[in-house]
Design a protein around this motif. Structure first.
Motif, mmCIF file in Angstrom:
data_model
loop_
_atom_site.group_PDB
_atom_site.id
_atom_site.type_symbol
_atom_site.label_atom_id
_atom_site.label_comp_id
_atom_site.label_asym_id
_atom_site.label_seq_id
_atom_site.Cartn_x
_atom_site.Cartn_y
_atom_site.Cartn_z
ATOM 1 N N ASN A 498 -15.946 88.400 42.044
ATOM 2 C CA ASN A 498 -15.214 89.458 42.750
ATOM 3 C C ASN A 498 -15.419 89.435 44.267
ATOM 4 O OD1 ASN A 498 -13.919 90.657 40.512
ATOM 5 N ND2 ASN A 498 -15.835 91.700 39.957
ATOM 6 N N VAL A 499 -15.921 88.332 44.789
ATOM 7 C CA VAL A 499 -15.984 88.156 46.238
ATOM 8 C C VAL A 499 -14.667 87.527 46.687
ATOM 9 C CG1 VAL A 499 -17.137 86.986 48.144
ATOM 10 C CG2 VAL A 499 -18.486 87.935 46.261
ATOM 11 N N ASP A 500 -14.023 88.123 47.672
ATOM 12 C CA ASP A 500 -12.720 87.653 48.144
ATOM 13 C C ASP A 500 -12.915 86.400 48.993
ATOM 14 O OD1 ASP A 500 -10.113 87.348 48.950
ATOM 15 O OD2 ASP A 500 -9.901 89.352 49.803
ATOM 16 N N ILE A 501 -12.598 85.237 48.419
ATOM 17 C CA ILE A 501 -12.790 83.948 49.085
ATOM 18 C C ILE A 501 -11.546 83.635 49.908
ATOM 19 C CG2 ILE A 501 -13.294 81.510 48.783
ATOM 20 C CD1 ILE A 501 -15.529 83.344 47.802
ATOM 21 N N PHE A 514 -18.248 78.914 51.622
ATOM 22 C CA PHE A 514 -17.225 79.893 51.284
ATOM 23 C C PHE A 514 -17.128 80.948 52.381
ATOM 24 C CE2 PHE A 514 -18.713 78.460 47.045
ATOM 25 C CZ PHE A 514 -17.502 78.035 46.507
ATOM 26 N N GLY A 515 -15.955 81.062 53.001
ATOM 27 C CA GLY A 515 -15.688 82.169 53.897
ATOM 28 C C GLY A 515 -15.051 83.305 53.124
ATOM 29 N N THR A 516 -15.334 84.532 53.515
ATOM 30 C CA THR A 516 -14.894 85.678 52.729
ATOM 31 C C THR A 516 -14.221 86.734 53.599
ATOM 32 O OG1 THR A 516 -16.885 87.044 52.991
ATOM 33 C CG2 THR A 516 -16.953 85.322 51.307
ATOM 34 N N ASN A 517 -13.600 87.641 52.927
ATOM 35 C CA ASN A 517 -12.991 88.801 53.572
ATOM 36 C C ASN A 517 -14.020 89.919 53.633
ATOM 37 O OD1 ASN A 517 -11.241 90.692 54.611
ATOM 38 N ND2 ASN A 517 -10.134 91.012 52.705
#
Length: 670
Positions: A498-501, A514-517
């Motif tokens: 559930n991490v926004d990638i 991984f960069g995220t929002n």
């Protein structure tokens, strides 16, 4: 150390050292824009310049420029207001989030985070700064904050129940200009009590005017300065290729249009090239040149660049605008028939033969290409049912398959096109290895391949792994990697569930970035079981937790991170690998290691998982281990943890299969 030994060590360094990049592993760097002067504050011979919401200091005496950012002293990003306190001898710096720094003329900053940390429902935006004596009065959207610049602390806060746009002091009276009129109070009264503030029509307008003297006196000089950096702080997409970083500003999506200035900015060997834009050419011929989402360079010419966004495809050569492609001179289609403002191309890339592939969004004919002769054609790839709304992240895998995503919440999808046959496959349902179907709430963001030729798919619900063997299956299974909790139970958790990638990159060691929002950057080990780093603004020099793009310079290990506040980078401990190791491609830095240096010593140019042994001149084993990608780091200590003595140390390498590698030397001076 005697002179003869020192000369001998330096001679060995000249023989064996390579002139390559030597930034220390674990360090951060910011690439901020200082292009547009906004405020100037004079402090004797020094000028503080707020430009493009960043800060630099110009010294009139020696004509030097000191740029400041979050990696070299400041405590935040995106500066909205500055003011110099002559008595306090510090510059008051206010950030967009209401954080405050006090900066002296040497660039040293003290953070005053009281307002930023204050838990309150009122809007804390600072609208103006007024300097009076040793104090700075901050006009905010809830009232006034009195800051003691000399003591570096908030003295008092005046909640006036209304937004204040400017504070002024005249004699013994303090004034606060609001949208409803001007309020005043006696400086002798208790200003914390709002009853002591009254509206008035009797005041000196001069005390509420912004003082522009420093700006007017120095702007002509400032316009001649060159602090360096990119022109814009927008980095919606990035690609590292030809030993250059190609970047665009981004800004367009189906549900948003940020109207970011159109920009293609290229970083090469520390210098920025900004391709023609609205300020420098007739690009777009009257159209809005905004929201450029992607760029790529031709495989045989690093200067031949194509970029695209909401209004079609743009061609550049050596930074100069060449041509604009839209519905009237290519096979590309407009969303609204003949409207060039919505000829949407959000994904493009070159193949190895020099053909440009373009994703044409929100039209049924989704895939187009232009060959090296400039001839366009549509490839007959029809996408409907909203799987064509937000086509992004175009890429070829090692087998020649063309991949891209539909980054849209209504019909998130992963697409695959087979150029040889014209076949297509769309993954619009995502079932994991446990038989659960994932509900992708916002979109499929990105796709990339790893060292084993498997696909990683970034989604708003976390990363998915599509093994190569599953690609051709009608009911493909997407793996959500399970990471054991290692807490004595048999429980495991899905990797970054559930991490926004928002973006991904694979480094030379096969590790995933991984960069995220709004959740920073994660670095995950090659076997996917270990979280090596989780960078946030709270524990690193990351400019913002909202990450829009990531790209890696595999030669040096520098990881470029594009955020909504600008570009920064992290020097990682993994570089691209060499198939063979020899004296020409394996080197160590820094070399020599001087007495004042206490950081890591880096050996680079190694093969994957190389065996590394460091031995003294008499053959004693000092340190050993395995490379991370093409890099090995040594802390300058022996096996017992003691700093080694001065001398020349041999770095002996061997490939993972036991075959002999090469030897390089490190000189240490004490």
């Amino acid at each position: 150390m005697n002179r003869r030994l020192c000369i001998s060590l330096l001679f060995i360094v000249l023989l064996f050292n390579s002139p390559n990049a030597d930034a220390q592993i674990g360090t951060w760097r910011a690439y901020m824009s200082y292009h547009e002067p906004q405020q100037i504050a004079a402090a004797g011979n020094k000028l503080f310049v707020r430009a493009s919401n960043d800060l630099y200091i110009y010294n009139k005496a020696d004509q030097s420029i000191l740029t400041l950012d979050r990696t070299n002293g400041l405590n935040d990003t995106f500066i909205t207001k500055i003011a110099w306190s002559k008595i306090g001898k510090r510059l008051v710096v206010v950030y967009q989030n209401s954080n405050i720094d006090l900066v002296d003329t040497e660039g040293m900053a003290i953070n005053v985070a009281d307002l930023y940390n204050k838990n309150m429902t009122d809007d804390k935006t600072v609208n103006a700064i007024t300097i009076f004596d040793r104090y700075a009065f901050l006009a905010t959207n809830f009232g006034v904050v009195k800051l003691n610049v000399s003591a570096a602390e908030v003295s008092e806060t005046y909640h006036l129940g209304t937004a204040v746009t400017k504070v002024g002091v005249s004699g013994n009276i303090i004034y606060a200009r609001t949208n409803n009129g001007v309020m005043k109070a006696s400086m002798q009264d208790n200003l914390i009590d709002p009853n002591n503030w009254q509206f008035t029509s009797q005041y000196d307008p001069e005390c509420l005017k912004e003082d522009l003297t420093d700006y007017q006196d120095n702007i002509d000089l400032v316009k001649t300065l060159n602090p360096g950096g990119p022109k814009y702080n927008y980095f919606g997409s990035m690609r590292f290729k030809h030993n250059r970083l190609y970047t665009t500003g981004g800004g367009y999506g189906v549900v948003y249009d940020l109207l970011r200035p159109g920009c293609v900015q290229i970083l090469k060997e520390g210098e920025w090239q900004v391709c023609d834009d609205k300020e420098t050419s007739e690009i777009g011929k009257g159209l809005e040149y905004v929201d450029i989402n992607v760029a790529d360079a031709a495989p045989d010419d690093p200067n031949h660049v194509f970029a695209a966004g909401r209004t079609g495809v743009y061609e550049f050569n050596n930074g100069k605008f060449v041509k604009h492609y839209t519905y009237d001179n290519s096979s590309l289609l407009s969303v609204f028939n003949t409207d060039k403002n919505y000829n949407i191309v959000q994904g493009l890339c070159f193949d190895n033969q020099g053909t440009l592939w373009c994703l044409n969004g929100m039209v049924n004919e989704a895939l187009h290409q232009m060959n090296s002769e400039g001839q366009w054609k549509a490839l007959g790839l029809t996408l409907t049912d909203r799987t064509n709304e937000n086509l992004e992240c175009a890429m070829f895998d090692s087998h020649g398959l063309f991949w891209f995503v539909n980054n849209d919440w209504r019909k998130p999808a992963l697409h695959c096109y087979q150029p040889d046959t014209g076949g297509k496959k769309t993954f619009s349902s995502f079932t994991n290895q446990d038989g659960s179907t994932l509900i992708i709430s916002k979109g499929v963001r990105c796709v990339i391949t790893d060292r084993d030729e498997n696909l990683w798919v970034g989604t708003s619900q976390g990363p998915l792994l599509l093994y190569r063997s599953e690609i051709t299956n009608d009911n493909a299974v997407f793996t959500q990697v399970k990471v054991p909790r290692n807490d004595g139970t048999n429980y495991a958790d899905y990797l970054l569930n559930n991490v926004d990638i928002t973006c991904m990159a694979i480094d030379g060691a096969g590790r995933k970035w991984f960069g995220t929002n709004d959740n920073g950057v994660y670095l995950i080990s090659e076997d996917n079981m270990t979280q090596i780093h989780h960078f946030l603004t709270s524990n690193s020099m990351l400019l913002s937790n909202t990450v829009e793009s990531i790209a890696i310079d595999g030669r040096t290990g520098e990881v470029f991170i594009g955020t909504d506040k600008g570009l920064c980078s992290y020097m990682s401990d993994a570089t691209d690998t060499n198939e063979e190791m020899d004296k020409d491609n394996v080197w160590a830095y820094p070399n020599p290691v001087t007495p004042e240096y206490h950081g890591l010593i880096t050996i680079t140019g190694l093969s994957f998982d190389a065996d590394v042994k460091i031995v003294s001149a008499n053959g004693a084993l000092i340190n050993q281990g395995r490379s991370t990608g093409g890099t090995y780091v040594w802390n300058g200590c022996d096996l017992k943890g003691n700093r080694v003595a001065a001398g020349v140390y041999m770095v002996m390498t061997a490939k993972s299969d036991g075959k002999k590698g090469t030897v390089c030397k490190v000189a240490i001076i004490r």
